[in-house]
Motif scaffolding. Structure first.
Motif, PDB file in Angstrom:
ATOM      1  N   VAL A 145       0.823  -1.231  -0.177  1.00 36.39           N
ATOM      2  CA  VAL A 145      -0.051   0.136  -0.036  1.00 36.39           C
ATOM      3  C   VAL A 145       0.871   1.326   0.143  1.00 36.39           C
ATOM      4  O   VAL A 145       1.902   1.217   0.429  1.00 36.39           O
ATOM      5  CB  VAL A 145      -0.950   0.174   1.128  1.00 36.39           C
ATOM      6  CG1 VAL A 145      -0.154   0.115   2.545  1.00 36.39           C
ATOM      7  CG2 VAL A 145      -2.034   1.105   1.314  1.00 36.39           C
ATOM      8  N   GLN A 146       0.361   2.373  -0.689  1.00 39.05           N
ATOM      9  CA  GLN A 146       1.048   3.381  -0.860  1.00 39.05           C
ATOM     10  C   GLN A 146       0.322   4.439  -0.148  1.00 39.05           C
ATOM     11  O   GLN A 146      -0.845   4.746  -0.200  1.00 39.05           O
ATOM     12  CB  GLN A 146       1.473   3.826  -2.168  1.00 39.05           C
ATOM     13  CG  GLN A 146       2.706   3.447  -2.735  1.00 39.05           C
ATOM     14  CD  GLN A 146       3.176   3.876  -4.163  1.00 39.05           C
ATOM     15  OE1 GLN A 146       2.266   4.465  -4.925  1.00 39.05           O
ATOM     16  NE2 GLN A 146       4.316   3.742  -4.491  1.00 39.05           N
ATOM     17  N   LEU A 147       0.842   5.423   0.876  1.00 38.39           N
ATOM     18  CA  LEU A 147       0.201   6.324   1.553  1.00 38.39           C
ATOM     19  C   LEU A 147       0.495   7.633   0.999  1.00 38.39           C
ATOM     20  O   LEU A 147       1.761   8.036   0.886  1.00 38.39           O
ATOM     21  CB  LEU A 147       0.526   6.338   3.026  1.00 38.39           C
ATOM     22  CG  LEU A 147      -0.018   4.738   3.526  1.00 38.39           C
ATOM     23  CD1 LEU A 147       0.258   4.581   5.180  1.00 38.39           C
ATOM     24  CD2 LEU A 147      -1.513   4.307   3.283  1.00 38.39           C
ATOM     25  N   ARG A 148      -0.373   8.784   1.247  1.00 37.22           N
ATOM     26  CA  ARG A 148       0.088   9.981   0.810  1.00 37.22           C
ATOM     27  C   ARG A 148      -0.824  10.872   1.749  1.00 37.22           C
ATOM     28  O   ARG A 148      -2.026  11.025   2.016  1.00 37.22           O
ATOM     29  CB  ARG A 148      -0.591  10.427  -0.510  1.00 37.22           C
ATOM     30  CG  ARG A 148       0.033  11.842  -0.967  1.00 37.22           C
ATOM     31  CD  ARG A 148      -0.401  12.047  -2.443  1.00 37.22           C
ATOM     32  NE  ARG A 148      -1.807  12.343  -2.734  1.00 37.22           N
ATOM     33  CZ  ARG A 148      -2.279  13.410  -2.425  1.00 37.22           C
ATOM     34  NH1 ARG A 148      -1.898  14.741  -2.235  1.00 37.22           N
ATOM     35  NH2 ARG A 148      -3.762  13.443  -2.473  1.00 37.22           N
ATOM     36  N   ALA A 149       0.216  11.490   2.739  1.00 32.45           N
ATOM     37  CA  ALA A 149      -0.301  12.482   3.661  1.00 32.45           C
ATOM     38  C   ALA A 149      -0.203  13.827   2.888  1.00 32.45           C
ATOM     39  O   ALA A 149       0.463  14.291   2.156  1.00 32.45           O
ATOM     40  CB  ALA A 149       0.446  12.572   4.836  1.00 32.45           C
ATOM     41  N   SER A 150      -1.537  14.786   3.309  1.00 33.39           N
ATOM     42  CA  SER A 150      -1.576  16.053   2.995  1.00 33.39           C
ATOM     43  C   SER A 150      -2.519  16.753   3.941  1.00 33.39           C
ATOM     44  O   SER A 150      -2.970  16.270   4.931  1.00 33.39           O
ATOM     45  CB  SER A 150      -2.470  16.214   1.519  1.00 33.39           C
ATOM     46  OG  SER A 150      -3.554  15.338   1.629  1.00 33.39           O
ATOM     47  N   GLY A 151      -2.266  18.000   3.679  1.00 33.93           N
ATOM     48  CA  GLY A 151      -3.143  19.065   4.489  1.00 33.93           C
ATOM     49  C   GLY A 151      -2.570  19.813   5.381  1.00 33.93           C
ATOM     50  O   GLY A 151      -2.964  20.791   6.233  1.00 33.93           O
ATOM     51  N   GLY A 152      -1.192  19.828   5.577  1.00 37.70           N
ATOM     52  CA  GLY A 152      -0.335  20.479   6.465  1.00 37.70           C
ATOM     53  C   GLY A 152      -0.361  21.964   5.903  1.00 37.70           C
ATOM     54  O   GLY A 152      -0.577  22.457   4.700  1.00 37.70           O
TER      55      GLY A 152
END
Length: 123
Positions: A1-8
């Motif tokens: 699985v690849q995860l992408r964090a955003s929103g900072g």
């Protein structure tokens, strides 16, 4: 699985941000998910975790009552709502998928990590 964090981003003390962690390539809906953070010069620390069906959540003591972790299994996404932000919350925030259906404070429990998103809280 690849995860992408955003929103900072940059926010004043007392403000709010919502971080998102989206999974791709395969679902992580049956895995626990954790949010960690690392401030400059400090070790990575566990911030919040949620189990596979959202029945259980855990938080770092210093964020209890201010941060809320949630997940939308239909969107394959986990969120971290951060309210009443403090300068000491400034860090790079990472999401991670657990090896099991449950989250845990131990980062060795996680086998997939997002790239991190920077949260800067100004005074």
């Amino acid at each position: 699985v690849q995860l992408r964090a955003s929103g900072g981003g940059l926010v004043q003390a007392g403000g709010s941000l919502r971080l998102s962690c989206a999974a791709s390539r395969r679902t992580f809906s049956n895995n626990g998910v954790g949010w960690f953070r690392q401030a400059p010069g400090k070790e990575r620390e566990f911030v919040a975790g949620i189990n596979w069906n959202s029945a259980s959540t855990t938080y770092l003591d210093s964020v209890k009552g201010r941060f809320t972790i949630s997940r939308d299994r239909t969107k394959n996404t986990v969120y971290l709502q951060m309210n009443s932000l403090k300068v000491e919350d400034t860090a790079v925030y990472y999401c991670a998928s657990s090896r099991t259906a449950y989250s845990a404070p131990d980062y060795s429990q996680y086998n997939a990590w997002g790239q991190g998103t920077l949260v800067t809280v100004s005074s």
